[in-house]
Design a protein around this motif. Structure first.
Motif: not given
Length: 177
Positions: A18-37, A100-105
């Protein structure tokens, strides 16, 4: 233990998809990435999540597991997650649902009091979101509660507290009652 965690691992696989699908759909609008804590704080876990974290730790080579235990013990009183070192999770593949879901809508609440929330660093260009990219937190939590109840009923952990800290889960400390 693997049999007891089967349902939880299936839930995690679905949440990850589910989270992968959301990240794929929102693309660059999601800035969460490795190292963001920024969102990594000390949290409480359901017993099934605590068992999964503990199992992941036990599966590591003994020297690595002991190093993580020492690090967690040293950071047990921190406001930040005791598994967070250099902005990275020491047990990332076994992280709990909220991580796993933090940061996503997400949407939560009841009736007309439903609210949408997400990391303020994400979706800075969006004025609206399609429902397909929003996680219904109440439904997700209901599933997690059900999986946790099944885990407790099948294990010998019936006297386990409703919630455990990461420190309690990994260092086998008994929480105060």
């Amino acid at each position: 233990m693997d049999d007891l965690l089967h349902n939880y691992r299936q839930l995690i696989a679905r949440i990850d998809a589910l989270c992968r699908g959301i990240v794929d759909a929102l693309g660059e609008q999601i800035t969460c990435s490795e190292g963001c804590s920024d969102c990594c704080t000390a949290i409480n876990l359901f017993p099934v999540e605590a068992a999964s974290l503990a199992a992941a730790l036990e599966a590591l080579p003994e020297e690595e597991a002991e190093e993580i235990r020492r690090y967690v013990a040293e950071h047990a009183e921190d406001e930040r997650c005791p598994l967070l070192r250099n902005h990275r999770c020491l047990l990332y593949t076994a992280r709990p649902v909220v991580c796993r879901t933090h940061g996503l809508p997400i949407i939560y609440g009841t009736g007309l009091e439903r609210r949408i929330d997400y990391c303020p660093l994400n979706l800075t260009e969006s004025e609206s979101l399609p429902g397909s990219v929003i996680i219904d937190l109440d439904n997700l939590n209901s599933l997690l509660v059900a999986v946790n109840a099944l885990f407790l009923s099948q294990s010998d952990a019936l006297d386990t507290p409703e919630r455990l800290t990461i420190v309690e889960a990994l260092l086998k400390r008994t929480p105060p009652r």
